[in-house]
Design a protein around this motif. Structure first.
Motif, PDB file in Angstrom:
ATOM      1  N   VAL A  99      -0.536   0.025  -2.467  1.00  0.00           N
ATOM      2  CA  VAL A  99       0.496   1.303  -1.533  1.00  0.00           C
ATOM      3  C   VAL A  99       0.117   3.025  -0.834  1.00  0.00           C
ATOM      4  O   VAL A  99       0.222   2.997  -0.309  1.00  0.00           O
ATOM      5  CB  VAL A  99       1.795   1.647  -2.190  1.00  0.00           C
ATOM      6  N   LYS A 100      -0.554   3.338  -1.896  1.00  0.00           N
ATOM      7  CA  LYS A 100      -0.815   4.580  -2.000  1.00  0.00           C
ATOM      8  C   LYS A 100      -2.153   4.773  -0.353  1.00  0.00           C
ATOM      9  O   LYS A 100      -1.651   5.863   0.073  1.00  0.00           O
ATOM     10  CB  LYS A 100      -1.720   4.656  -3.176  1.00  0.00           C
ATOM     11  N   MET A 101      -3.037   3.749  -0.526  1.00  0.00           N
ATOM     12  CA  MET A 101      -3.834   3.285   0.837  1.00  0.00           C
ATOM     13  C   MET A 101      -3.084   3.444   1.739  1.00  0.00           C
ATOM     14  O   MET A 101      -4.376   3.439   2.521  1.00  0.00           O
ATOM     15  CB  MET A 101      -4.643   2.337  -0.117  1.00  0.00           C
ATOM     16  N   SER A 102      -2.504   2.770   1.897  1.00  0.00           N
ATOM     17  CA  SER A 102      -1.570   2.290   3.255  1.00  0.00           C
ATOM     18  C   SER A 102      -0.950   3.670   3.724  1.00  0.00           C
ATOM     19  O   SER A 102      -1.684   3.479   4.944  1.00  0.00           O
ATOM     20  CB  SER A 102      -0.902   0.695   2.598  1.00  0.00           C
ATOM     21  N   CYS A 103      -0.845   4.183   2.880  1.00  0.00           N
ATOM     22  CA  CYS A 103       0.385   5.131   3.606  1.00  0.00           C
ATOM     23  C   CYS A 103      -1.036   6.829   4.088  1.00  0.00           C
ATOM     24  O   CYS A 103      -0.455   6.540   4.859  1.00  0.00           O
ATOM     25  CB  CYS A 103       0.812   6.036   2.463  1.00  0.00           C
ATOM     26  N   ILE A 104      -2.273   6.874   2.731  1.00  0.00           N
ATOM     27  CA  ILE A 104      -2.935   7.699   3.377  1.00  0.00           C
ATOM     28  C   ILE A 104      -3.867   6.768   4.592  1.00  0.00           C
ATOM     29  O   ILE A 104      -4.108   8.250   5.675  1.00  0.00           O
ATOM     30  CB  ILE A 104      -4.166   7.430   2.548  1.00  0.00           C
ATOM     31  N   GLY A 157       4.554   0.089   8.421  1.00  0.00           N
ATOM     32  CA  GLY A 157       5.428   0.947   6.859  1.00  0.00           C
ATOM     33  C   GLY A 157       5.070  -0.456   5.929  1.00  0.00           C
ATOM     34  O   GLY A 157       4.198  -0.720   5.149  1.00  0.00           O
ATOM     35  N   VAL A 158       5.284  -1.932   5.947  1.00  0.00           N
ATOM     36  CA  VAL A 158       6.159  -2.961   5.446  1.00  0.00           C
ATOM     37  C   VAL A 158       4.337  -4.235   5.570  1.00  0.00           C
ATOM     38  O   VAL A 158       4.338  -3.714   5.135  1.00  0.00           O
ATOM     39  CB  VAL A 158       6.895  -3.592   6.050  1.00  0.00           C
ATOM     40  N   ALA A 159       4.635  -3.792   6.759  1.00  0.00           N
ATOM     41  CA  ALA A 159       3.615  -5.416   7.441  1.00  0.00           C
ATOM     42  C   ALA A 159       2.078  -4.593   6.860  1.00  0.00           C
ATOM     43  O   ALA A 159       1.593  -5.845   5.899  1.00  0.00           O
ATOM     44  CB  ALA A 159       3.406  -5.599   8.542  1.00  0.00           C
TER      45      ALA A 159
END
Length: 312
Positions: A197-202, A242-244
């Motif tokens: 989740v954190k890597m996706s946000c970055i 955000g989700v996929a």
């Protein structure tokens, strides 16, 4: 192969398939760079409260989706949080760069080619991933290679209905397919090592910033241009990004990247099915056969994985 991972990736493909219309409409309304920058920044912002909530639920862990087996080696080696954060930031930046290049090549390519061709050419990463994977010692069974060929045939029947030729837009989308292949392999490398989740946000923040710079210079975005595109932009930002993309990172964890790419390629099938169910667009016999072949390829790709797991 865990069924849970396959279902997560199937949900990812479903969201992307439905989002294809939003991507097309949003890009036309505000410009491809502005649309991509906005959707990625929204995706990053959406994940911040998710990360805070996960940290509140499990404050003892820096990674909400690590398993105990993931944590034990770190504990025995002194559990170096600096090293873990370094991996997280590196993974997010590299994923963000790959996503930025791939999504923008796709967005520009769609302007010069048909939706069907764009869908087929983008999904060609299903053959590029295993080829690139060979250089990273990611071996595939003969069944998976057969599944890849079946999926390509299915995609051709599904997407290419008016002949096939390579034009400017097609070439841009082919480059996009190669870049998405790199994105899948980068995720395969980093997802077991850090918090998805954190890597996706970055990655969204990096992609959004890198895309916003040329968008400001070339497209001069303003709020009024979004007046008719907020729905498409929000769906693409919240759901598609955000989700996929976060589900993709979580779902790919400890999964063969070639099989993951096969499941994700169902995006093309789902976009056609969504048009049939939601918009009332009828499927031709050719398109129905293409969907059946695609689903058959996905089933075939997973059979040897289960056999391998049972042999261990």
């Amino acid at each position: 192969m865990p069924l849970k991972n396959s279902l997560i990736l199937l949900l990812t493909a479903t969201i992307w398939g439905i989002a294809f219309v939003a991507q097309s409409e949003g890009g036309e309304a505000v410009g491809p760079l502005t649309f991509n920058a906005t959707r990625n920044i929204i995706g990053s912002l959406v994940l911040i409260p998710v990360i805070l909530l996960l940290n509140k639920i499990n404050p003892q862990s820096n990674s909400a989706d690590f398993t105990e087996s993931d944590r034990q080696p770190m504990a025995s080696s002194g559990s170096n949080p600096f090293s873990r954060n370094k991996t997280l930031i590196a993974g997010g930046i590299i994923c963000g760069i790959c996503l930025c290049l791939a999504s923008n090549f796709q967005q520009f390519g769609i302007q010069y080619t048909s939706v069907g061709k764009a869908g087929f050419l983008t999904a060609c990463y299903i053959i590029i991933v295993p080829i690139l994977g060979l250089f990273m010692k990611k071996k595939c069974s003969p069944f998976i290679w057969v599944a890849v060929v079946m999926a390509l045939i299915g995609l051709y029947l599904l997407c290419i209905t008016d002949g096939f030729s390579i034009g400017k837009g097609d070439f841009l989308v082919l480059i996009c397919a190669f870049l998405f292949s790199l994105h899948i392999l980068v995720i395969d490398y980093f997802s077991p090592k850090t918090d998805g989740v954190k890597m996706s946000c970055i990655q969204f923040l990096v992609c959004g910033i890198l895309t916003a710079i040329p968008a400001i210079i070339l497209e001069h975005p303003n709020l009024s241009s979004f007046s008719g595109a907020w729905g498409a932009t929000l769906y693409a930002g919240v759901m598609s990004c955000g989700v996929a993309y976060t589900l993709q990172i979580v779902g790919q964890k400890n999964m063969n990247p070639t099989v993951a790419s096969l499941i994700l390629s169902l995006e093309s099938c789902i976009s056609v099915l969504a048009g049939w169910i939601i918009l009332g667009q009828k499927l031709s016999t050719r398109e129905i056969i293409g969907c059946v072949v695609m689903f058959g390829a996905i089933v075939l790709a997973q059979l040897p994985q289960k056999e391998t797991a049972s042999e261990k």
